[in-house]
Design a protein around this motif. Structure first.
Motif, PDB file in Angstrom:
ATOM      1  N   UNK A 143       0.820  -1.224   0.000  1.00  0.00           N
ATOM      2  CA  UNK A 143       0.000   0.000   0.000  1.00  0.00           C
ATOM      3  C   UNK A 143       0.850   1.269   0.000  1.00  0.00           C
ATOM      4  N   UNK A 164       0.095   2.467  -5.669  1.00  0.00           N
ATOM      5  CA  UNK A 164      -0.846   3.507  -5.261  1.00  0.00           C
ATOM      6  C   UNK A 164      -0.148   4.851  -5.466  1.00  0.00           C
ATOM      7  N   UNK A 192       1.180   8.547  -5.678  1.00  0.00           N
ATOM      8  CA  UNK A 192       1.006   9.620  -4.708  1.00  0.00           C
ATOM      9  C   UNK A 192       2.113  10.651  -4.858  1.00  0.00           C
ATOM     10  N   UNK A 233       0.774  13.556  -0.417  1.00  0.00           N
ATOM     11  CA  UNK A 233      -0.218  12.476  -0.320  1.00  0.00           C
ATOM     12  C   UNK A 233       0.371  11.262   0.395  1.00  0.00           C
ATOM     13  N   UNK A 270       0.475  11.873   4.066  1.00  0.00           N
ATOM     14  CA  UNK A 270      -0.877  11.692   4.610  1.00  0.00           C
ATOM     15  C   UNK A 270      -1.153  10.203   4.824  1.00  0.00           C
ATOM     16  N   UNK A 271      -0.753   9.372   3.860  1.00  0.00           N
ATOM     17  CA  UNK A 271      -0.977   7.931   3.928  1.00  0.00           C
ATOM     18  C   UNK A 271      -0.198   7.317   5.095  1.00  0.00           C
ATOM     19  N   UNK A 311       0.873   8.880   7.745  1.00  0.00           N
ATOM     20  CA  UNK A 311       0.277   9.383   8.981  1.00  0.00           C
ATOM     21  C   UNK A 311      -0.993   8.607   9.313  1.00  0.00           C
ATOM     22  N   UNK A 312      -1.747   8.258   8.294  1.00  0.00           N
ATOM     23  CA  UNK A 312      -2.948   7.431   8.477  1.00  0.00           C
ATOM     24  C   UNK A 312      -2.561   6.073   9.079  1.00  0.00           C
ATOM     25  N   UNK A 346      -1.560   6.474  12.688  1.00  0.00           N
ATOM     26  CA  UNK A 346      -2.731   6.690  13.549  1.00  0.00           C
ATOM     27  C   UNK A 346      -3.443   5.364  13.827  1.00  0.00           C
TER      28      UNK A 346
END
Lengths: 214, 214
Positions: B165, B171, B173, B177, B180-181, B183-184, B187
């Motif tokens: 991923x 994917x 990016x 982006x 962000x991924x 960091x996701x 989290x």
């Protein structure tokens, strides 16, 4: 019945008969002759006239299943009485609660052992399937029901993990291990503001994926 | 130099030369003749005596890289001065901060477009690679540094998501982006009690994966 007067009627009959036999005997154990026997009034040649192989019949069934899911998707998308979160949940329930879709997946799952099929499925899960989830997530962001900063990531992960990581075919698990896995996914999605898996949906999801173990 | 007096020395020289050329010219643009020219004292036949193809050279480099990572893993596992969380972080830092490993991955990444290679990698990521992460996570559970109920799930997801991923190859990016991924992912892992990605490791991870875009 006049042959080929209405080819779509004949194709529909072949598809229905084949699907019934695939579901009871399994795809591998089904022959074109089984379909001939079931229909009674069509020759092998007549069936090959419409479908070049048993695999072509399964591919058409899969394609029709996808079109039916798209129609369901459009129906849910058009609703104005429920919020984005409810739409997302409903779409997942439709995907996993649909017995026909479920049985067809069971018939098809062994094809994922073919590297070409697996690779093309992975591409689909990465590029196309997230487009089904993301609009509902974005609607939920707008209406406040899905307070996430990660609509795209959530859509990608729901697509990838629900089609690959949750499958005991790839990641073997007992029922209780699978429940633990689904609860893990639920916790992670809730943490990024996508609280889609409530207890009811967790139960449904576990039952759905365990049926692939049969 | 006496040919084949010490075959392992000759093989080492071939591997070092090939790796240098792969890293500068790219694997596709490298020929066996390039390796002959670089070494100066070996014929094409001599190289084929040790490696049956250019791909066999790359496979050996990859195998050696995996063995080196295993040795690093054993070193980290044996440490008694740091807790499970620190070991997990250190192992991830080793994986993504190792320039040699990084360059070798860049050389190899196009092979993931081959369905056979992708499928066998996926199997490895599902069944073997989690065994590298899970013991550190379990150690963290015991020493209190990784308060998770999901050691197995976390190990499986770190393996799958960090190898698939997070790759912009699959994917696409931009850098922001991808941040962000990551960091996701951080989290979500923190939410299941595996707070392995701190700000420093997020930065490192983003830089590592962006280098594949080159």
């Amino acid at each position: 019945m006049a042959r080929n007067a209405h080819p779509e009627v004949t194709e529909r009959r072949i598809l229905d008969a084949a699907q019934g036999i695939f579901f009871t005997k399994g795809y591998e154990n089904t022959s074109i002759q089984d379909i001939v026997d079931q229909l009674g009034d069509l020759s092998k040649g007549a069936i090959y006239h419409h479908f070049k192989s048993k695999k072509a019949i399964l591919d058409r069934l899969t394609e029709n299943d996808w079109q039916a899911a798209n129609a369901k998707y459009a129906d849910i998308a058009a609703r104005t009485d429920i919020n984005g979160l409810a739409k997302l949940r409903l779409m997942i329930q439709e995907s996993i609660g649909n017995e026909q879709h479920n049985k067809l997946n069971q018939v098809s799952i062994s094809f994922l052992d073919d590297p070409q099929t697996l690779a093309s499925n992975l591409r689909f899960w990465a590029t196309e399937l997230p487009k089904r989830w993301q609009p509902f997530i974005e609607e939920g962001v707008r209406d406040g029901s899905i307070p996430t900063a990660y609509p795209r990531e959530a859509a990608e992960l729901i697509s990838l993990l629900s089609n690959y990581w949750l499958l005991t075919h790839f990641y073997p698990a007992t029922r209780s291990e699978l429940r633990h896995r689904v609860t893990c996914l639920a916790t992670m999605l809730t943490a990024i503001g996508v609280p889609v898996f409530n207890d009811e949906l967790i139960d449904l999801t576990v039952s759905f994926y365990m049926s692939y173990n049969a």
